[in-house]
Design a protein around this motif. Structure first.
Motif, PDB file in Angstrom:
ATOM      1  N   LYS A 275       0.868  -1.439   0.101  1.00 55.15           N
ATOM      2  CA  LYS A 275      -0.011   0.178  -0.051  1.00 55.15           C
ATOM      3  C   LYS A 275       0.739   1.246  -0.020  1.00 55.15           C
ATOM      4  N   SER A 276       2.169   1.260   0.567  1.00 54.20           N
ATOM      5  CA  SER A 276       2.998   2.429   0.562  1.00 54.20           C
ATOM      6  C   SER A 276       3.647   2.720  -0.848  1.00 54.20           C
ATOM      7  N   GLY A 277       3.025   1.789  -1.706  1.00 52.26           N
ATOM      8  CA  GLY A 277       3.488   1.960  -3.221  1.00 52.26           C
ATOM      9  C   GLY A 277       5.143   1.564  -3.519  1.00 52.26           C
ATOM     10  N   ALA A 278       5.617   0.682  -2.662  1.00 52.21           N
ATOM     11  CA  ALA A 278       6.914   0.098  -2.777  1.00 52.21           C
ATOM     12  C   ALA A 278       6.677  -0.720  -3.994  1.00 52.21           C
ATOM     13  N   ASP A 279       7.923  -0.661  -5.035  1.00 53.15           N
ATOM     14  CA  ASP A 279       7.909  -1.657  -6.102  1.00 53.15           C
ATOM     15  C   ASP A 279       8.714  -2.871  -5.860  1.00 53.15           C
ATOM     16  N   GLU A 280       9.402  -2.992  -4.805  1.00 49.34           N
ATOM     17  CA  GLU A 280      10.273  -3.893  -4.630  1.00 49.34           C
ATOM     18  C   GLU A 280      10.558  -4.271  -3.131  1.00 49.34           C
ATOM     19  N   ILE A 281      10.071  -5.383  -2.595  1.00 51.30           N
ATOM     20  CA  ILE A 281      10.288  -5.427  -0.927  1.00 51.30           C
ATOM     21  C   ILE A 281      11.093  -6.368  -0.824  1.00 51.30           C
ATOM     22  N   GLN A 282      12.392  -6.178  -0.110  1.00 52.43           N
ATOM     23  CA  GLN A 282      13.275  -7.064   0.225  1.00 52.43           C
ATOM     24  C   GLN A 282      13.003  -7.786   1.667  1.00 52.43           C
ATOM     25  N   ILE A 283      13.196  -9.004   1.686  1.00 49.18           N
ATOM     26  CA  ILE A 283      12.734  -9.747   2.911  1.00 49.18           C
ATOM     27  C   ILE A 283      14.134 -10.674   3.265  1.00 49.18           C
ATOM     28  N   GLU A 284      14.614 -10.438   4.373  1.00 52.91           N
ATOM     29  CA  GLU A 284      15.567 -11.003   5.005  1.00 52.91           C
ATOM     30  C   GLU A 284      15.370 -12.470   5.586  1.00 52.91           C
ATOM     31  N   ILE A 285      16.237 -13.421   4.987  1.00 55.22           N
ATOM     32  CA  ILE A 285      15.950 -14.631   5.050  1.00 55.22           C
ATOM     33  C   ILE A 285      16.028 -15.156   6.507  1.00 55.22           C
ATOM     34  N   PRO A 286      15.222 -15.727   7.026  1.00 58.22           N
ATOM     35  CA  PRO A 286      14.990 -16.417   8.359  1.00 58.22           C
ATOM     36  C   PRO A 286      15.810 -17.462   8.586  1.00 58.22           C
ATOM     37  N   PRO A 287      16.325 -18.025   9.894  1.00 57.95           N
ATOM     38  CA  PRO A 287      17.098 -19.314   9.925  1.00 57.95           C
ATOM     39  C   PRO A 287      16.552 -20.438   9.247  1.00 57.95           C
ATOM     40  N   ARG A 288      17.428 -21.345   8.969  1.00 59.74           N
ATOM     41  CA  ARG A 288      16.918 -22.519   8.002  1.00 59.74           C
ATOM     42  C   ARG A 288      16.668 -23.742   9.340  1.00 59.74           C
ATOM     43  N   THR A 289      15.737 -23.359  10.305  1.00 58.51           N
ATOM     44  CA  THR A 289      15.288 -24.528  11.244  1.00 58.51           C
ATOM     45  C   THR A 289      13.987 -24.621  11.187  1.00 58.51           C
ATOM     46  N   VAL A 290      13.607 -25.772  11.831  1.00 58.63           N
ATOM     47  CA  VAL A 290      12.251 -26.344  11.520  1.00 58.63           C
ATOM     48  C   VAL A 290      11.226 -25.136  12.016  1.00 58.63           C
ATOM     49  N   GLU A 291      11.534 -24.751  13.067  1.00 56.90           N
ATOM     50  CA  GLU A 291      10.446 -23.734  13.530  1.00 56.90           C
ATOM     51  C   GLU A 291      10.024 -22.870  12.517  1.00 56.90           C
ATOM     52  N   TRP A 292      10.880 -22.270  11.504  1.00 57.39           N
ATOM     53  CA  TRP A 292      10.707 -21.309  10.709  1.00 57.39           C
ATOM     54  C   TRP A 292      10.164 -21.772   9.237  1.00 57.39           C
ATOM     55  N   GLU A 293       9.964 -23.229   9.235  1.00 52.09           N
ATOM     56  CA  GLU A 293       9.248 -23.925   7.964  1.00 52.09           C
ATOM     57  C   GLU A 293       8.136 -23.121   7.308  1.00 52.09           C
ATOM     58  N   ALA A 294       7.166 -22.849   8.273  1.00 50.66           N
ATOM     59  CA  ALA A 294       6.138 -22.313   7.330  1.00 50.66           C
ATOM     60  C   ALA A 294       6.198 -20.632   7.029  1.00 50.66           C
ATOM     61  N   VAL A 295       7.137 -19.990   7.892  1.00 52.96           N
ATOM     62  CA  VAL A 295       7.409 -18.604   7.334  1.00 52.96           C
ATOM     63  C   VAL A 295       7.916 -18.714   6.161  1.00 52.96           C
ATOM     64  N   ARG A 296       9.263 -19.681   6.174  1.00 52.83           N
ATOM     65  CA  ARG A 296       9.942 -19.708   4.924  1.00 52.83           C
ATOM     66  C   ARG A 296       9.465 -20.154   3.663  1.00 52.83           C
ATOM     67  N   ASP A 297       8.491 -21.070   3.667  1.00 50.65           N
ATOM     68  CA  ASP A 297       7.536 -21.473   2.806  1.00 50.65           C
ATOM     69  C   ASP A 297       6.887 -20.451   1.900  1.00 50.65           C
ATOM     70  N   ARG A 298       6.203 -19.404   3.005  1.00 55.88           N
ATOM     71  CA  ARG A 298       5.302 -18.283   2.359  1.00 55.88           C
ATOM     72  C   ARG A 298       6.141 -17.392   1.884  1.00 55.88           C
ATOM     73  N   ILE A 299       7.431 -17.037   2.398  1.00 57.34           N
ATOM     74  CA  ILE A 299       8.266 -15.758   1.711  1.00 57.34           C
ATOM     75  C   ILE A 299       8.844 -16.421   0.391  1.00 57.34           C
ATOM     76  N   GLU A 300       9.357 -17.603   0.429  1.00 60.30           N
ATOM     77  CA  GLU A 300       9.947 -18.050  -0.806  1.00 60.30           C
ATOM     78  C   GLU A 300       8.727 -18.147  -1.808  1.00 60.30           C
ATOM     79  N   LYS A 301       7.502 -18.405  -1.546  1.00 61.00           N
ATOM     80  CA  LYS A 301       6.536 -18.213  -2.717  1.00 61.00           C
ATOM     81  C   LYS A 301       6.124 -16.981  -3.018  1.00 61.00           C
ATOM     82  N   ALA A 302       6.248 -15.927  -1.841  1.00 57.81           N
ATOM     83  CA  ALA A 302       5.879 -14.505  -2.400  1.00 57.81           C
ATOM     84  C   ALA A 302       7.076 -14.192  -3.404  1.00 57.81           C
ATOM     85  N   ALA A 303       8.196 -14.756  -3.098  1.00 52.31           N
ATOM     86  CA  ALA A 303       9.218 -14.220  -4.061  1.00 52.31           C
ATOM     87  C   ALA A 303       8.951 -14.893  -5.446  1.00 52.31           C
ATOM     88  N   GLY A 304       8.207 -16.091  -5.480  1.00 52.60           N
ATOM     89  CA  GLY A 304       8.116 -16.656  -6.546  1.00 52.60           C
ATOM     90  C   GLY A 304       9.536 -17.760  -6.908  1.00 52.60           C
TER      91      GLY A 304
END
Ligand code: TXA
Ligand code: MG
Length: 304
Positions: A275-304
């Protein structure tokens, strides 16, 4: 369209709309859902039209009580029963063999059905009052970010619903975990509100990973995407619009280092940056541990 704040009146209106074959947007503990009577193919067709969703992408059927499972699932393996005792009601969806009662419109022609018993009390009361199993995908347009607040809803999508029921922000904020019990060993098709660890602890066995057995229907490489282009980075540029762990720029959103809190905030942060009009959003990659699996899945898919 009638918009209600959480109230008995709103719950009754949503249930009546669903019962009458209309669409209602209802809260769940994961994300807001676009709900229709699951046993009525015409009502279900309205979901696909409203979302612009391809017919080959099956829907999740929601029940008010674990005891209603037998209406929609023909057989329930032991492992599934154990997960149900541990995590229903809750953010867990099970794929099981369907009964003839479930229309192929819901399952995209498959003999299996995805079922979930949501924990959110308003959702349960709506389904209970509607008196029928309820098909509900996330209440977003196809490919876009799922709404975790009524303010996130697309106005055009809202117009397709007879009732919108506002119950404030969703507690989990990411979609349910989907476990397929029609394969052996069972497989996680989508990581989500219940972690792999939690599931494996109750099952006393390892779960497969989707890609190992077959491509899950309705899982796309790009999904949950904001309008802006998403780029995954180790450390965000100071002048970028970004989701970061330590804020070091004016357009940075500082996210929690706790995966559950991060999951709760993720879609809201993406929608706000969009909504702020950004045309690129950078996302810092969370740790590669099992607790982050769901979040990592969503941000990887958001990035395509
Ligand atoms: O948390 C959630 O599950 C939310 C809330 C509203 O309950 N719903 C949700 O639905 O995320 P949706 O439509 O966005 O995701 C449904 C996904 C499908 O894309 C597909 O991957 C999987 O569930 N699915 C549904 N039926 C299936 C089946 N028979 N076999 C395999 N996967 C299935
Ligand atoms: Mg969805």
């Amino acid at each position: 369209l009638r918009l209600y704040k959480e109230s008995d009146e709103g719950i009754e209106a949503a249930a009546a709309a669903i019962k009458g074959g209309e669409l209602a947007i209802i809260p769940t503990e994961t994300v807001y859902g676009l709900a229709a009577k699951a046993l009525d193919p015409d009502a279900v067709a309205k979901i696909f039209t409203a979302k612009g969703r391809p017919a080959e992408n099956p829907l999740i059927v929601h029940i008010a009580d674990p005891g209603d499972l037998e209406q929609v699932a023909a057989s329930v393996p032991d492992g599934a029963r154990r997960l149900i005792s541990a995590y229903w009601p809750g953010p867990l969806t099970l794929v099981l063999t369907k009964t003839p009662l479930v229309p192929f419109r819901v399952t995209a022609g498959l003999d299996t059905v995805a079922v979930r018993c949501p924990a959110q009390p308003v959702a349960r009361r709506v389904i209970e009052l509607a008196g029928v199993p309820v098909a509900a995908p996330s209440a977003n347009r196809f490919m876009e970010v799922s709404p975790t607040r009524v303010e996130h809803l697309d106005p055009e999508l809202m117009e397709q619903a007879a009732v919108v029921l506002d119950s404030g922000p969703c507690e989990v904020g990411l979609e349910s975990t989907i476990v397929d019990f029609t394969v052996n060993p069972p497989a996680i098709l989508r990581p989500g509100g219940i972690s792999r660890d939690q599931l494996e602890r109750v099952l006393g066995a390892k779960l497969q990973i989707t890609s190992e057995h077959r491509k899950a229907p309705g899982q796309y490489a790009r999904h949950y995407s904001p309008k802006a282009k998403v780029r995954l980075v180790q450390s965000a540029d100071p002048d970028a619009a970004a989701l970061v762990f330590n804020k070091h720029g004016s357009r940075h959103f500082e996210m929690s280092s706790d995966p559950e809190q991060y999951g709760r905030d993720l879609y809201d942060a993406l929608i706000q940056l969009d909504k702020s009009g950004a045309d690129e959003i950078q996302i810092e990659i969370p740790p590669r541990t099992v607790e982050w699996e769901a979040v990592r899945d969503r941000i990887e898919k958001a990035a395509g």
